[in-house]
Each structure stands twice: as structure tokens, then as C-alpha cells.
Design a protein around this motif. Structure first.
Motif, PDB file in Angstrom:
ATOM      1  N   VAL A  37       0.839  -1.201   0.000  1.00  0.00           N
ATOM      2  CA  VAL A  37       0.000   0.000   0.000  1.00  0.00           C
ATOM      3  C   VAL A  37       0.872   1.247   0.000  1.00  0.00           C
ATOM      4  N   LEU A  58      -1.609  -2.156  -5.730  1.00  0.00           N
ATOM      5  CA  LEU A  58      -2.770  -1.978  -4.861  1.00  0.00           C
ATOM      6  C   LEU A  58      -3.614  -3.250  -4.827  1.00  0.00           C
ATOM      7  N   ALA A  61      -1.952  -5.785  -2.669  1.00  0.00           N
ATOM      8  CA  ALA A  61      -2.080  -5.450  -1.251  1.00  0.00           C
ATOM      9  C   ALA A  61      -3.466  -5.823  -0.735  1.00  0.00           C
TER      10      ALA A  61
END
Length: 75
Positions: A37, A58, A61
Motif C-alpha cells: 500500500v 494496490l 495489497a
């Protein structure tokens, strides 16, 4: 102890060692998600051109966090 369930890694670990391994695994996923992140946020602010790769970080994550919570506490 090893005769109960031969062939598994858990059968050779004491309950304390198994608990420590589980904690390390949970911490590893949380740290991995946090790093991904942070890389995404940093990349989004610094390198707007590489949008695809940043959004891929992203997604990784989020998947890591979801996996961590779905896995839960294993017996």
C-alpha cells in the motif's frame, strides 16, 4: 507425538513453536500488505505515468489483506 500424524510438518513442532509460526505468518502478511500500500501511494504521487503497475500493487495489497482475514486462526 510424531506417530499421531506422520508426514506433516505440524507433527514435529511443539504447540508453542506452532503458535510462533502462526504469529510470524500473520505478521508477514500484514507487513507485506502495508509495504504494498505504501509503495502504491508513493508511486501514485511520484510516477503518475506508470499507473498500471501502481494499481497492480494496490490489487496485490488488497488480496493479501483479504487472504489474511479469510485465513483466520488455524487450529
Amino acid at each position: 507425538m510424531a506417530e499421531d500424524n506422520p508426514g506433516t510438518a505440524r507433527s514435529i513442532l511443539s504447540p508453542r513453536e506452532d503458535e510462533l509460526r502462526e504469529k510470524r505468518t500473520k505478521n508477514m502478511f500484514l507487513i507485506l500488505a502495508l509495504v504494498l500500500v505504501l509503495l502504491w501511494i508513493g508511486g501514485f504521487m511520484m510516477f503518475h505515468v506508470a499507473g498500471f503497475l501502481i494499481h497492480l500493487l494496490l490489487i496485490l495489497a488488497v488480496v493479501s489483506i483479504i487472504f489474511h482475514f479469510l485465513r483466520g486462526r488455524s487450529a
